[in-house]
Enzyme design. Structure first.
Site, mmCIF file in Angstrom:
data_model
loop_
_atom_site.group_PDB
_atom_site.id
_atom_site.type_symbol
_atom_site.label_atom_id
_atom_site.label_comp_id
_atom_site.label_asym_id
_atom_site.label_seq_id
_atom_site.Cartn_x
_atom_site.Cartn_y
_atom_site.Cartn_z
ATOM 1 N N GLU A 80 0.817 -1.218 0.000
ATOM 2 C CA GLU A 80 0.000 0.000 0.000
ATOM 3 C C GLU A 80 0.849 1.265 0.000
ATOM 4 O O GLU A 80 0.360 2.350 0.346
ATOM 5 C CB GLU A 80 -0.927 0.015 1.221
ATOM 6 C CG GLU A 80 -1.997 -1.047 1.215
ATOM 7 C CD GLU A 80 -3.086 -0.802 0.180
ATOM 8 O OE1 GLU A 80 -2.882 0.042 -0.723
ATOM 9 O OE2 GLU A 80 -4.134 -1.459 0.273
ATOM 10 N N HIS A 98 -3.262 2.795 8.317
ATOM 11 C CA HIS A 98 -4.258 2.129 7.466
ATOM 12 C C HIS A 98 -4.632 0.810 8.114
ATOM 13 O O HIS A 98 -3.748 0.019 8.467
ATOM 14 C CB HIS A 98 -3.678 1.888 6.071
ATOM 15 C CG HIS A 98 -4.465 0.921 5.243
ATOM 16 N ND1 HIS A 98 -5.829 1.029 5.052
ATOM 17 C CD2 HIS A 98 -4.088 -0.196 4.561
ATOM 18 C CE1 HIS A 98 -6.245 0.038 4.286
ATOM 19 N NE2 HIS A 98 -5.215 -0.721 3.971
ATOM 20 N N HIS A 100 -7.841 -2.539 8.566
ATOM 21 C CA HIS A 100 -8.995 -3.256 8.031
ATOM 22 C C HIS A 100 -10.016 -3.445 9.148
ATOM 23 O O HIS A 100 -10.619 -4.515 9.286
ATOM 24 C CB HIS A 100 -8.565 -4.609 7.461
ATOM 25 C CG HIS A 100 -7.712 -4.507 6.252
ATOM 26 N ND1 HIS A 100 -7.162 -5.613 5.639
ATOM 27 C CD2 HIS A 100 -7.292 -3.437 5.524
ATOM 28 C CE1 HIS A 100 -6.436 -5.222 4.589
ATOM 29 N NE2 HIS A 100 -6.507 -3.908 4.507
ATOM 30 N N TYR A 119 -20.842 13.738 17.348
ATOM 31 C CA TYR A 119 -19.960 14.868 17.019
ATOM 32 C C TYR A 119 -18.513 14.459 16.799
ATOM 33 O O TYR A 119 -17.682 15.268 16.379
ATOM 34 C CB TYR A 119 -20.041 15.950 18.092
ATOM 35 C CG TYR A 119 -19.609 15.537 19.482
ATOM 36 C CD1 TYR A 119 -18.261 15.387 19.804
ATOM 37 C CD2 TYR A 119 -20.542 15.341 20.491
ATOM 38 C CE1 TYR A 119 -17.857 15.037 21.080
ATOM 39 C CE2 TYR A 119 -20.146 14.990 21.769
ATOM 40 C CZ TYR A 119 -18.805 14.840 22.060
ATOM 41 O OH TYR A 119 -18.411 14.488 23.329
ATOM 42 N N HIS A 160 -12.854 -2.264 1.965
ATOM 43 C CA HIS A 160 -11.418 -2.403 2.219
ATOM 44 C C HIS A 160 -11.037 -2.056 3.655
ATOM 45 O O HIS A 160 -10.547 -2.910 4.388
ATOM 46 C CB HIS A 160 -10.648 -1.524 1.228
ATOM 47 C CG HIS A 160 -9.169 -1.670 1.271
ATOM 48 N ND1 HIS A 160 -8.363 -1.381 0.193
ATOM 49 C CD2 HIS A 160 -8.325 -2.033 2.262
ATOM 50 C CE1 HIS A 160 -7.100 -1.592 0.515
ATOM 51 N NE2 HIS A 160 -7.047 -1.979 1.776
ATOM 52 N N TYR A 215 -10.983 24.944 22.300
ATOM 53 C CA TYR A 215 -10.802 24.169 23.519
ATOM 54 C C TYR A 215 -10.092 22.847 23.325
ATOM 55 O O TYR A 215 -9.779 22.160 24.297
ATOM 56 C CB TYR A 215 -12.170 23.905 24.184
ATOM 57 C CG TYR A 215 -12.901 25.168 24.537
ATOM 58 C CD1 TYR A 215 -12.538 25.915 25.648
ATOM 59 C CD2 TYR A 215 -13.944 25.646 23.736
ATOM 60 C CE1 TYR A 215 -13.210 27.087 25.971
ATOM 61 C CE2 TYR A 215 -14.614 26.809 24.060
ATOM 62 C CZ TYR A 215 -14.249 27.532 25.176
ATOM 63 O OH TYR A 215 -14.897 28.693 25.474
#
Length: 219
Positions: A80, A98, A100, A119, A160, A215
């Site tokens: 990758e 990265h 899975h 949020y 993926h 903050y």
């Protein structure tokens, strides 16, 4: 290479290995799936291809330049690598993770964007997008990922996994963990028969982003 540069690379490599092991220990990857990288000056340290994380040590360091040419180590870098290089070329990232992760990968098969059920999405820059599918290790996947990362610090890769980046390995990993939790939350809320989870509006997420500027992280 100066002693100072060598020390910086050694410390960064230790961090890459520790973060990679953490992704495995916390169930975000299985076997040798997923990968981690960190940028030190013009050198990008990245986990090697096909080596279990618990076997990695100082002698297994892999470093490439921004074009992907190997400059450190003997092992082959992760397949990758194009994904990691694309992040470094287009952002100020110092670290990329990265994975899975199961819940995030499941969500990537269901929606083009994670619904804003919490949020926490604002901590990644806003509603988290899903990059269109392309085979792993390809430039096409890297291009699709960059589109999903626009103004964001994390995204899903369709069918993926996940990609997040940050100013440190801890920050990149924290965003990965937050992204997986967000996906798990949405899956849980949306699975209740006959009910649909309430979603935050763009204005509400903008309000959180403004609060973060003043903050920092909530807690």
């Amino acid at each position: 290479m100066s002693d100072q540069q060598r020390d910086a690379i050694e410390r960064a490599w230790d961090g890459v290995v520790a973060t990679a092991r953490r992704t495995a220990a916390e169930g975000l990857v299985v076997g040798t799936s997923g990968n981690v990288s960190a940028r030190v000056g013009t050198t990008i340290l990245v986990t090697p291809s096909g080596v279990p994380y618990d076997r990695l040590g100082p002698k297994d360091v892999v470093g490439v330049d921004p074009e992907g040419n190997r400059v450190l180590g003997e092992l082959a870098p992760t397949s990758e690598l194009p994904l990691h290089l694309a992040v470094y070329r287009n952002t100020d990232a110092a670290a990329v993770v990265h994975t899975h992760a199961v819940h995030a990968t499941a969500v990537s098969t269901l929606v083009p964007e994670i619904p804003s059920v919490h949020y926490a999405a604002a901590m990644l820059g806003g509603p988290v997008r899903v990059a269109a599918y392309a085979r792993y290790g390809t430039e096409e996947l890297a291009v699709n990922m960059l589109a999903a990362l626009r103004d964001r610090t994390g995204c899903l890769l369709q069918n993926h996994g996940t990609v997040t980046y940050g100013a440190t390995l801890d920050q990149a990993y924290g965003r990965t963990a937050q992204l997986e939790w967000l996906c798990r939350l949405w899956l849980a809320a949306s699975s209740v028969p006959g009910r649909s989870p309430s979603l935050l509006s763009p204005e509400q997420l903008d309000d959180v982003r403004e609060a973060l500027k003043g903050y920092g992280q909530p807690g």
